[in-house]
Design a protein around this motif. Structure first.
Motif, PDB file in Angstrom:
ATOM      1  N   ARG A  20     -11.105  13.688  45.511  1.00  0.00           N
ATOM      2  CA  ARG A  20     -11.870  14.885  45.571  1.00  0.00           C
ATOM      3  C   ARG A  20     -13.488  14.742  45.478  1.00  0.00           C
ATOM      4  O   ARG A  20     -13.867  14.796  46.768  1.00  0.00           O
ATOM      5  N   GLY A  22       1.087  17.875  50.726  1.00  0.00           N
ATOM      6  CA  GLY A  22      -0.173  18.179  50.437  1.00  0.00           C
ATOM      7  C   GLY A  22      -0.663  19.265  50.456  1.00  0.00           C
ATOM      8  O   GLY A  22      -2.199  19.216  50.464  1.00  0.00           O
ATOM      9  N   VAL A  57      -4.462  13.490  47.543  1.00  0.00           N
ATOM     10  CA  VAL A  57      -5.541  14.461  47.867  1.00  0.00           C
ATOM     11  C   VAL A  57      -6.209  14.431  46.512  1.00  0.00           C
ATOM     12  O   VAL A  57      -7.293  14.255  46.689  1.00  0.00           O
ATOM     13  N   LEU A 109      -8.300  22.026  48.162  1.00  0.00           N
ATOM     14  CA  LEU A 109      -9.642  21.287  48.617  1.00  0.00           C
ATOM     15  C   LEU A 109     -10.639  21.771  49.355  1.00  0.00           C
ATOM     16  O   LEU A 109     -11.858  21.801  49.761  1.00  0.00           O
ATOM     17  N   LEU A 119      -4.526  20.797  49.340  1.00  0.00           N
ATOM     18  CA  LEU A 119      -5.588  20.650  50.468  1.00  0.00           C
ATOM     19  C   LEU A 119      -5.940  22.002  50.780  1.00  0.00           C
ATOM     20  O   LEU A 119      -7.356  22.449  51.177  1.00  0.00           O
ATOM     21  N   PHE A 172      -7.226  13.933  56.006  1.00  0.00           N
ATOM     22  CA  PHE A 172      -6.017  13.848  54.732  1.00  0.00           C
ATOM     23  C   PHE A 172      -5.062  13.658  55.461  1.00  0.00           C
ATOM     24  O   PHE A 172      -3.686  12.895  54.853  1.00  0.00           O
ATOM     25  N   CYS A 173      -4.603  14.530  56.492  1.00  0.00           N
ATOM     26  CA  CYS A 173      -3.555  14.721  56.792  1.00  0.00           C
ATOM     27  C   CYS A 173      -2.637  12.927  57.910  1.00  0.00           C
ATOM     28  O   CYS A 173      -2.200  12.897  57.467  1.00  0.00           O
ATOM     29  N   ALA A 199      -9.456  18.649  56.058  1.00  0.00           N
ATOM     30  CA  ALA A 199      -8.053  18.518  56.038  1.00  0.00           C
ATOM     31  C   ALA A 199      -7.527  17.710  57.016  1.00  0.00           C
ATOM     32  O   ALA A 199      -6.770  17.016  56.651  1.00  0.00           O
TER      33      ALA A 199
END
Length: 388
Positions: free
Chosen positions: A271, A359, A267, A366, A363, A291-292, A288
């Protein structure tokens, strides 16, 4: 959403080395957790099977609180209305010619076969139960030999086994779940070899009426149920069981920590890319979710690999755990855990769950960070000063 996910996957493909390192980080963590857990379970399962194997169908055992039991009591025990079956046992140690000490069970094969049929079924092909226990009581002194001991000494049915008290003929081979070097001989032979004439160490019983039997035989005797005998052995292992659980939890903690760091790095290292996508109109939820998806992909691949590595590790650890139990409590040579496809599946699940947990914090941070802050590659985290 699809555009954001494809952008993240393209980025992962461009940095293959980093993706491989992340997969191996997850695999190492999952392997540490599963390897210790599988080896501990295999050792404790083998212990339970070994206790059940030696007890057989016996529900109780009677013995003296101290010292052996006179065999003159056997007719009275056999006539007791609560006794469905009984089997006298001489349970002692015998030194082989090689210098190794092995456990010897002296039994009456005709009585014992009703309680412990597993001893007479045999691991040698073509052996029948009746022929095996008849071989113990006729002709020259004979013994049934545990499979591991027979393999170690190169013995087969019909071979001779040299002991400190004479030569025994191998009447057959049987498999003992504990792996303990064990000889089973006729009780009369055991009494003669071990200097136990006229006595037995205990009598295993199958009872119909426990209360009535205790009322008649409680004075001067120790009567234990099979469960009580197993519980006394389990009590010895309780401290070791706690150690195994602690080691399993420690391995799980280390594994989750490795996965956590891998997911967090995935993660944090994105950025800037997340800032570019946010500035182009991608929403927080899309970032998100992308990322997941990447974390789940890496977690599933690394977890499945870690499951296979954990299984290989458990085969090494099982022997170590069994050796420790043998040195401290009870001879045990546990069988390694069997391979099933549930092992990599469990590893993949563990990798995904640990990856998502790892994460989660970055997250959230983020999602709360503005695109301008994300575009600055070394921008400080939000609330970094307050956290410090």
């Amino acid at each position: 959403m699809k555009t954001v996910a494809r952008a993240f996957l393209r980025e992962a493909l461009r940095h293959r080395a980093l993706a491989v390192l992340q997969v191996f980080g997850v695999a190492c963590g999952v392997a540490a957790a599963l390897g210790m857990s599988l080896s501990a379970r295999a050792a404790l399962t083998s212990f339970s099977r070994a206790v059940a194997f030696l007890q057989g169908a016996a529900t109780h055992a009677i013995e003296r609180p101290a010292g052996p039991l006179e065999e003159t009591l056997l007719p009275a025990l056999a006539r007791d209305p609560a006794v469905r079956a009984l089997a006298p046992v001489v349970d002692r140690r015998l030194r082989l010619a090689t210098g190794e000490q092995v456990r010897v069970l002296g039994v009456d094969p005709f009585l014992d076969a009703a309680l412990r049929p597993g001893l007479y079924e045999g691991a040698d092909a073509g052996a029948d139960a009746r022929g095996r226990f008849l071989a113990l009581v006729r002709g020259e002194p004979a013994a049934l030999v545990e499979q591991g001991l027979a393999d170690a000494l190169g013995l087969a049915p019909g071979a001779s086994l040299a002991t400190a008290r004479g030569i025994l003929r191998v009447a057959g081979v049987f498999a003992n779940p504990a792996g303990e070097p064990l000889l089973v001989v006729d009780i009369a032979l055991a009494q003669r070899l071990l200097g136990a004439a006229g006595v037995v160490d205990r009598v295993d019983l199958e009872l119909d009426d426990e209360a009535g039997f205790r009322g008649r035989w409680s004075a001067g005797f120790l009567i234990q149920t099979a469960r009580e005998r197993a519980r006394s052995l389990e009590a010895m292992l309780e401290a070791f069981r706690l150690n195994l659980r602690a080691l399993s939890l420690l391995a799980l903690l280390v594994g989750v920590f490795l996965v956590y760091n891998t997911a967090m790095f995935a993660v944090v290292s994105r950025r800037h890319e997340a800032g570019v996508l946010r500035s182009l109109g991608a929403g927080r939820g899309e970032i998100a979710a992308a990322f997941c998806a990447e974390i789940l992909l890496l977690g599933a691949a690394g977890g499945a690999l870690g499951g296979a590595l954990g299984y290989a590790l458990s085969r090494l650890l099982t022997a170590t755990v069994g050796g420790t139990i043998s040195s401290l409590y009870f001879f045990l040579r546990p069988s390694p855990p069997a391979w099933t496809w549930w092992i990599p599946a469990a590893g993949a699940a563990l990798g995904c769950v640990a990856g998502l947990l790892g994460g989660l914090v970055p997250l959230i941070d983020l999602a709360r960070t503005t695109p301008v802050q994300l575009l600055g590659r070394r921008a400080p985290e939000r609330d970094a000063g307050r956290r410090a």
